[in-house]
Write a protein that holds these residues in place. Sequence first.
Motif, PDB file in Angstrom:
ATOM      1  N   LYS A   1      46.098  -1.540 -46.332  1.00 59.75           N
ATOM      2  CA  LYS A   1      45.343  -0.871 -47.402  1.00 59.75           C
ATOM      3  C   LYS A   1      44.013  -1.572 -47.649  1.00 59.75           C
ATOM      4  O   LYS A   1      42.979  -0.920 -47.830  1.00 59.75           O
ATOM      5  CB  LYS A   1      46.172  -0.847 -48.692  1.00 59.75           C
ATOM      6  N   VAL A   2      44.053  -2.915 -47.664  1.00 62.22           N
ATOM      7  CA  VAL A   2      42.815  -3.683 -47.841  1.00 62.22           C
ATOM      8  C   VAL A   2      41.890  -3.464 -46.650  1.00 62.22           C
ATOM      9  O   VAL A   2      40.658  -3.358 -46.805  1.00 62.22           O
ATOM     10  CB  VAL A   2      43.135  -5.188 -48.006  1.00 62.22           C
ATOM     11  N   ASN A   3      42.471  -3.346 -45.455  1.00 63.17           N
ATOM     12  CA  ASN A   3      41.684  -3.103 -44.242  1.00 63.17           C
ATOM     13  C   ASN A   3      40.951  -1.765 -44.324  1.00 63.17           C
ATOM     14  O   ASN A   3      39.789  -1.657 -43.928  1.00 63.17           O
ATOM     15  CB  ASN A   3      42.603  -3.119 -43.024  1.00 63.17           C
ATOM     16  N   VAL A   4      41.622  -0.752 -44.874  1.00 57.24           N
ATOM     17  CA  VAL A   4      40.996   0.567 -45.044  1.00 57.24           C
ATOM     18  C   VAL A   4      39.799   0.463 -45.989  1.00 57.24           C
ATOM     19  O   VAL A   4      38.723   1.013 -45.719  1.00 57.24           O
ATOM     20  CB  VAL A   4      42.018   1.599 -45.575  1.00 57.24           C
ATOM     21  N   THR A   5      39.992  -0.243 -47.097  1.00 54.64           N
ATOM     22  CA  THR A   5      38.901  -0.429 -48.062  1.00 54.64           C
ATOM     23  C   THR A   5      37.726  -1.173 -47.429  1.00 54.64           C
ATOM     24  O   THR A   5      36.558  -0.818 -47.648  1.00 54.64           O
ATOM     25  CB  THR A   5      39.404  -1.206 -49.289  1.00 54.64           C
ATOM     26  N   ASP A   6      38.044  -2.185 -46.629  1.00 56.55           N
ATOM     27  CA  ASP A   6      37.008  -2.966 -45.950  1.00 56.55           C
ATOM     28  C   ASP A   6      36.221  -2.095 -44.974  1.00 56.55           C
ATOM     29  O   ASP A   6      34.988  -2.175 -44.908  1.00 56.55           O
ATOM     30  CB  ASP A   6      37.654  -4.137 -45.219  1.00 56.55           C
ATOM     31  N   ILE A   7      36.930  -1.251 -44.240  1.00 55.47           N
ATOM     32  CA  ILE A   7      36.273  -0.347 -43.282  1.00 55.47           C
ATOM     33  C   ILE A   7      35.384   0.655 -44.026  1.00 55.47           C
ATOM     34  O   ILE A   7      34.278   0.974 -43.576  1.00 55.47           O
ATOM     35  CB  ILE A   7      37.312   0.381 -42.414  1.00 55.47           C
ATOM     36  N   GLN A   8      35.872   1.156 -45.166  1.00 54.11           N
ATOM     37  CA  GLN A   8      35.069   2.091 -45.966  1.00 54.11           C
ATOM     38  C   GLN A   8      33.764   1.435 -46.420  1.00 54.11           C
ATOM     39  O   GLN A   8      32.703   2.073 -46.395  1.00 54.11           O
ATOM     40  CB  GLN A   8      35.872   2.558 -47.182  1.00 54.11           C
ATOM     41  N   ASN A   9      33.845   0.184 -46.830  1.00 50.57           N
ATOM     42  CA  ASN A   9      32.634  -0.538 -47.244  1.00 50.57           C
ATOM     43  C   ASN A   9      31.665  -0.691 -46.074  1.00 50.57           C
ATOM     44  O   ASN A   9      30.443  -0.552 -46.245  1.00 50.57           O
ATOM     45  CB  ASN A   9      33.012  -1.913 -47.792  1.00 50.57           C
ATOM     46  N   GLU A  10      32.195  -0.980 -44.901  1.00 51.02           N
ATOM     47  CA  GLU A  10      31.352  -1.111 -43.710  1.00 51.02           C
ATOM     48  C   GLU A  10      30.707   0.228 -43.350  1.00 51.02           C
ATOM     49  O   GLU A  10      29.558   0.272 -42.905  1.00 51.02           O
ATOM     50  CB  GLU A  10      32.183  -1.617 -42.532  1.00 51.02           C
ATOM     51  N   LEU A  11      31.458   1.307 -43.552  1.00 51.54           N
ATOM     52  CA  LEU A  11      30.938   2.640 -43.234  1.00 51.54           C
ATOM     53  C   LEU A  11      29.792   3.037 -44.160  1.00 51.54           C
ATOM     54  O   LEU A  11      28.864   3.732 -43.738  1.00 51.54           O
ATOM     55  CB  LEU A  11      32.060   3.678 -43.310  1.00 51.54           C
ATOM     56  N   VAL A  12      29.886   2.618 -45.423  1.00 55.72           N
ATOM     57  CA  VAL A  12      28.786   2.882 -46.368  1.00 55.72           C
ATOM     58  C   VAL A  12      27.504   2.237 -45.846  1.00 55.72           C
ATOM     59  O   VAL A  12      26.437   2.864 -45.821  1.00 55.72           O
ATOM     60  CB  VAL A  12      29.130   2.348 -47.777  1.00 55.72           C
ATOM     61  N   TYR A  13      27.620   0.989 -45.403  1.00 55.92           N
ATOM     62  CA  TYR A  13      26.457   0.280 -44.849  1.00 55.92           C
ATOM     63  C   TYR A  13      25.980   0.958 -43.567  1.00 55.92           C
ATOM     64  O   TYR A  13      24.764   1.139 -43.368  1.00 55.92           O
ATOM     65  CB  TYR A  13      26.830  -1.176 -44.569  1.00 55.92           C
ATOM     66  N   GLU A  14      26.926   1.346 -42.720  1.00 50.82           N
ATOM     67  CA  GLU A  14      26.558   1.995 -41.453  1.00 50.82           C
ATOM     68  C   GLU A  14      25.821   3.309 -41.703  1.00 50.82           C
ATOM     69  O   GLU A  14      24.827   3.620 -41.037  1.00 50.82           O
ATOM     70  CB  GLU A  14      27.816   2.255 -40.616  1.00 50.82           C
ATOM     71  N   TYR A  15      26.317   4.096 -42.673  1.00 51.51           N
ATOM     72  CA  TYR A  15      25.670   5.377 -43.005  1.00 51.51           C
ATOM     73  C   TYR A  15      24.240   5.145 -43.481  1.00 51.51           C
ATOM     74  O   TYR A  15      23.313   5.830 -43.033  1.00 51.51           O
ATOM     75  CB  TYR A  15      26.480   6.100 -44.082  1.00 51.51           C
ATOM     76  N   GLU A  16      24.066   4.184 -44.402  1.00 51.34           N
ATOM     77  CA  GLU A  16      22.731   3.889 -44.926  1.00 51.34           C
ATOM     78  C   GLU A  16      21.803   3.400 -43.811  1.00 51.34           C
ATOM     79  O   GLU A  16      20.616   3.741 -43.782  1.00 51.34           O
ATOM     80  CB  GLU A  16      22.832   2.829 -46.021  1.00 51.34           C
ATOM     81  N   GLN A  17      22.352   2.630 -42.887  1.00 52.57           N
ATOM     82  CA  GLN A  17      21.561   2.103 -41.769  1.00 52.57           C
ATOM     83  C   GLN A  17      21.091   3.236 -40.852  1.00 52.57           C
ATOM     84  O   GLN A  17      19.923   3.278 -40.442  1.00 52.57           O
ATOM     85  CB  GLN A  17      22.408   1.098 -40.983  1.00 52.57           C
ATOM     86  N   ILE A  18      22.011   4.159 -40.540  1.00 52.46           N
ATOM     87  CA  ILE A  18      21.658   5.306 -39.689  1.00 52.46           C
ATOM     88  C   ILE A  18      20.628   6.188 -40.386  1.00 52.46           C
ATOM     89  O   ILE A  18      19.658   6.649 -39.778  1.00 52.46           O
ATOM     90  CB  ILE A  18      22.922   6.118 -39.330  1.00 52.46           C
ATOM     91  N   LEU A  19      20.857   6.415 -41.679  1.00 48.51           N
ATOM     92  CA  LEU A  19      19.933   7.254 -42.449  1.00 48.51           C
ATOM     93  C   LEU A  19      18.547   6.613 -42.501  1.00 48.51           C
ATOM     94  O   LEU A  19      17.521   7.308 -42.392  1.00 48.51           O
ATOM     95  CB  LEU A  19      20.480   7.458 -43.857  1.00 48.51           C
ATOM     96  N   ALA A  20      18.503   5.301 -42.655  1.00 45.12           N
ATOM     97  CA  ALA A  20      17.217   4.593 -42.675  1.00 45.12           C
ATOM     98  C   ALA A  20      16.495   4.737 -41.344  1.00 45.12           C
ATOM     99  O   ALA A  20      15.270   4.909 -41.300  1.00 45.12           O
ATOM    100  CB  ALA A  20      17.443   3.117 -42.999  1.00 45.12           C
ATOM    101  N   GLN A  21      17.252   4.683 -40.251  1.00 47.27           N
ATOM    102  CA  GLN A  21      16.647   4.837 -38.931  1.00 47.27           C
ATOM    103  C   GLN A  21      16.112   6.252 -38.728  1.00 47.27           C
ATOM    104  O   GLN A  21      15.033   6.446 -38.160  1.00 47.27           O
ATOM    105  CB  GLN A  21      17.680   4.514 -37.841  1.00 47.27           C
ATOM    106  N   ILE A  22      16.861   7.235 -39.225  1.00 46.19           N
ATOM    107  CA  ILE A  22      16.398   8.631 -39.137  1.00 46.19           C
ATOM    108  C   ILE A  22      15.112   8.806 -39.948  1.00 46.19           C
ATOM    109  O   ILE A  22      14.163   9.479 -39.515  1.00 46.19           O
ATOM    110  CB  ILE A  22      17.500   9.602 -39.633  1.00 46.19           C
ATOM    111  N   ASN A  23      15.067   8.204 -41.127  1.00 45.50           N
ATOM    112  CA  ASN A  23      13.855   8.272 -41.956  1.00 45.50           C
ATOM    113  C   ASN A  23      12.666   7.602 -41.264  1.00 45.50           C
ATOM    114  O   ASN A  23      11.522   8.067 -41.386  1.00 45.50           O
ATOM    115  CB  ASN A  23      14.110   7.609 -43.309  1.00 45.50           C
TER     116      ASN A  23
END
Length: 399
Positions: A304-326
């Motif tokens: 369960k903690v691993n899922v939460t950790d992955i979700q946090n990483e995905l938030v960063y990954e999404y923002e990173q991809i979006l920044a690159q698109i911008n």
Amino acid sequence: LKKGDFLNKIIIFPLFCSLLFANEIELLQKDKKELRQIEKEIIQKKYEAAKDEWIGTINLNSTLGKNRDFTEDENSDMTRSLGLNFSQSIFESGGIEYSIEYARQQLKSDLIAWENQNIALIQAIYETLLTIKKLKLQIEQSDYSLKNKEIELILKKIQYEAGRVDILDLNNAVMSRNNQQKDNISLKNSLKDKEYELSKYTTLKSNEIKIIDFRIVDKDKFLKDNLNIRYENSKVELLDTSYKQLKSSYLPKVSLTTNAKYSNDENKINNESGTIGLTASMPLFDITKDAKLEKSKLEVLKQKVNVTDIQNELVYEYEQILAQINTYDEYEKTISDNLKLYEDLIMVNKSSNAAGMSADYDLEVLQNTQKINQYDLQINDINKKLQYTKLYFKTKVDI
């Protein structure tokens, strides 16, 4: 539309439902496609075996031998016996239900993993196609850069012969032209490599697969329908069921046992017998019980903690991809502004060239540079699409 034209075009749509991806698997080579199907059948058969594993088996026993009674003066008797026995657990304090549920959860987890592997193959094809398209544009763009280098070299030769530049300037122009030629060769080799890479996945050529643009995936959908999160959540459910199953193994159980036997002696009457009974059992003491239960419970918590950790990483990954698109959007604006500037410069140079005030080479260099910027715009668009794939191929609906 002609039949041949229809067959020669396969379209990849950015809508990821199970039926669509089942169709997209048709892109794969025959052997890869067959392998994927066999792996799915293995998963299904594994489930069919696991869900019925709690059902007991019927065993057949047969013996053939000789008996000798030393108290009596008789010859040895040949004995034959045949028996059937069956033992079935009929109550395990929820253990039977958890066993079936575990098989279902394992099936769900395995199928998600199977589909993720399929999507990874489709993503590899799509990204390879985009890279091939990008390389083709870069090769065409490089040809225009080479033309400018050739013009630059011609001008440096003229200037050197007129004594206006030294040998160092001329040598730099030669080296610059040579480096551009090497870049052209390198790009063509890279294209061949990517064409070969595509052939590892599909028998179709790059020009036989049409690519359709993706739309942006919003952040909520990216996190909610993320393939990795869905798989990790399925593991949480699997481990939780495993914990409940283990816990039930220390509770009361009831089993039904039956036995039927037929025996035959040479000198005696045939004997037929049968038994049926219920057996109740429960572990009274197991020194490892607490440790095993605690370990199983901690594995659920860890996942369960691993899922939460992955979700946090995905938030960063999404923002990173979006920044690159911008960033690519900003590049697009800059390139577009440059194209307008070169359009104005070309118009002015055409007028001065017609009046004999500028050389033909000046106009050609400007036109070539304008073409280079036009290719920059197309390449920038492909770079954005490559970022979009990182979003779309990580999300899926209705798994």
